[in-house]
Design a protein around this motif. Structure first.
Motif, PDB file in Angstrom:
ATOM      1  N   ILE A   1       0.950  -1.347  -0.010  1.00  0.00           N
ATOM      2  CA  ILE A   1       0.109   0.178  -0.143  1.00  0.00           C
ATOM      3  C   ILE A   1       0.950   1.136  -0.142  1.00  0.00           C
ATOM      4  N   ARG A   2       2.028   1.112   1.003  1.00  0.00           N
ATOM      5  CA  ARG A   2       2.672   2.340   0.677  1.00  0.00           C
ATOM      6  C   ARG A   2       3.444   2.641  -0.521  1.00  0.00           C
ATOM      7  N   GLU A   3       4.000   1.514  -1.274  1.00  0.00           N
ATOM      8  CA  GLU A   3       4.503   1.740  -2.548  1.00  0.00           C
ATOM      9  C   GLU A   3       3.526   2.252  -3.518  1.00  0.00           C
ATOM     10  N   SER A   4       2.459   1.719  -3.454  1.00  0.00           N
ATOM     11  CA  SER A   4       1.074   2.137  -4.225  1.00  0.00           C
ATOM     12  C   SER A   4       0.855   3.737  -4.226  1.00  0.00           C
ATOM     13  N   PHE A   5       0.899   4.274  -2.950  1.00  0.00           N
ATOM     14  CA  PHE A   5       0.962   5.613  -2.548  1.00  0.00           C
ATOM     15  C   PHE A   5       2.090   6.399  -2.976  1.00  0.00           C
ATOM     16  N   LEU A   6       3.149   5.785  -2.884  1.00  0.00           N
ATOM     17  CA  LEU A   6       4.275   6.693  -3.435  1.00  0.00           C
ATOM     18  C   LEU A   6       4.293   6.732  -4.890  1.00  0.00           C
ATOM     19  N   ALA A   7       4.203   5.544  -5.523  1.00  0.00           N
ATOM     20  CA  ALA A   7       4.025   5.871  -7.145  1.00  0.00           C
ATOM     21  C   ALA A   7       2.929   6.600  -7.518  1.00  0.00           C
ATOM     22  N   ALA A   8       1.544   6.665  -6.888  1.00  0.00           N
ATOM     23  CA  ALA A   8       0.561   7.748  -7.292  1.00  0.00           C
ATOM     24  C   ALA A   8       1.041   8.925  -6.870  1.00  0.00           C
ATOM     25  N   ILE A   9       1.728   9.325  -5.898  1.00  0.00           N
ATOM     26  CA  ILE A   9       2.040  10.733  -5.344  1.00  0.00           C
ATOM     27  C   ILE A   9       3.195  10.999  -6.522  1.00  0.00           C
ATOM     28  N   PHE A  10       4.265  10.381  -6.857  1.00  0.00           N
ATOM     29  CA  PHE A  10       5.046  10.707  -7.980  1.00  0.00           C
ATOM     30  C   PHE A  10       4.295  10.981  -9.185  1.00  0.00           C
ATOM     31  N   GLU A  11       3.523  10.254  -9.497  1.00  0.00           N
ATOM     32  CA  GLU A  11       2.843  10.512 -10.883  1.00  0.00           C
ATOM     33  C   GLU A  11       1.845  11.937 -10.804  1.00  0.00           C
ATOM     34  N   LEU A  12       1.402  12.049  -9.517  1.00  0.00           N
ATOM     35  CA  LEU A  12       0.664  13.373  -9.151  1.00  0.00           C
ATOM     36  C   LEU A  12       1.499  14.769  -9.610  1.00  0.00           C
ATOM     37  N   GLU A  13       2.580  14.449  -8.748  1.00  0.00           N
ATOM     38  CA  GLU A  13       3.859  15.580  -9.037  1.00  0.00           C
ATOM     39  C   GLU A  13       4.171  15.753 -10.225  1.00  0.00           C
ATOM     40  N   ARG A  14       4.325  14.708 -11.343  1.00  0.00           N
ATOM     41  CA  ARG A  14       4.949  14.785 -12.529  1.00  0.00           C
ATOM     42  C   ARG A  14       3.665  15.528 -13.377  1.00  0.00           C
ATOM     43  N   VAL A  15       2.441  15.001 -13.170  1.00  0.00           N
ATOM     44  CA  VAL A  15       1.442  15.562 -13.981  1.00  0.00           C
ATOM     45  C   VAL A  15       1.091  17.051 -13.494  1.00  0.00           C
ATOM     46  N   ALA A  16       1.282  17.220 -12.356  1.00  0.00           N
ATOM     47  CA  ALA A  16       0.791  18.666 -12.087  1.00  0.00           C
ATOM     48  C   ALA A  16       1.820  19.586 -12.548  1.00  0.00           C
ATOM     49  N   ASN A  17       2.981  19.237 -12.692  1.00  0.00           N
ATOM     50  CA  ASN A  17       4.275  20.066 -12.989  1.00  0.00           C
ATOM     51  C   ASN A  17       3.917  20.150 -14.447  1.00  0.00           C
TER      52      ASN A  17
END
Length: 119
Positions: free
Chosen positions: A45-61
Motif C-alpha cells: 500500500i505504501r509503495e502504491s501511494f508513493l507511485a501515485a504521488i510521484f505521478e501526481l507531482e509529474r502531471v501537476a508540473n
C-alpha cells in the motif's frame, strides 16, 4: 512604450515567477504526501501511494507548464489592451485542473482519492 505595453511586458516577466512558485508549492505538497505515505505500515500500500504521488507531482508540473505556455500566448493576444481578465485567469486555473485530471492514470487517481479524498 505605452502603459499597456509596459503592463504586458511586466506580466510576461511575472508569469514564469508565478509558475515557479506554484511548482515549488507542488513539490512541497508532494513531499508532505510522501511523508504521510511513509507512515503506512503495509509495504504494498505504501509503495502504491508513493507511485501515485510521484505521478501526481509529474502531471501537476506538466499542467503548470502547459498552462504557462497558453497564458503567455493569451497575453500576446491581449497585448492590445494589456490585461488578463478575471475570467481568463479562472479559465487558466480550470485548464490546469482539467489537465491534471485527464492526464493522471485511473489507478493513480483512484489511489489518491481513496487516501486523501476527491481531487
Amino acid at each position: 512604450m505605452t502603459w499597456n505595453q509596459f503592463w504586458v511586458e511586466m506580466l510576461n516577466a511575472l508569469i514564469p515567477l508565478l509558475a515557479l512558485a506554484v511548482t515549488i508549492a507542488i513539490g512541497m505538497l508532494a513531499e508532505w504526501l510522501r511523508r504521510k505515505a511513509g507512515q503506512v505500515q503495509q509495504e504494498v500500500i505504501r509503495e502504491s501511494f508513493l507511485a501515485a504521488i510521484f505521478e501526481l507531482e509529474r502531471v501537476a508540473n506538466d499542467a503548470i507548464s502547459a498552462t504557462n505556455q497558453i497564458l503567455v500566448e493569451k497575453l500576446k493576444e491581449a497585448a492590445a489592451d494589456g490585461k488578463l481578465t478575471k475570467e481568463e485567469a479562472e479559465a487558466a486555473m480550470r485548464m490546469a485542473v482539467e489537465y491534471l485530471q485527464t492526464h493522471l492514470t485511473p489507478g493513480a487517481l483512484q489511489i489518491l482519492q481513496a487516501a486523501y479524498g476527491p481531487i
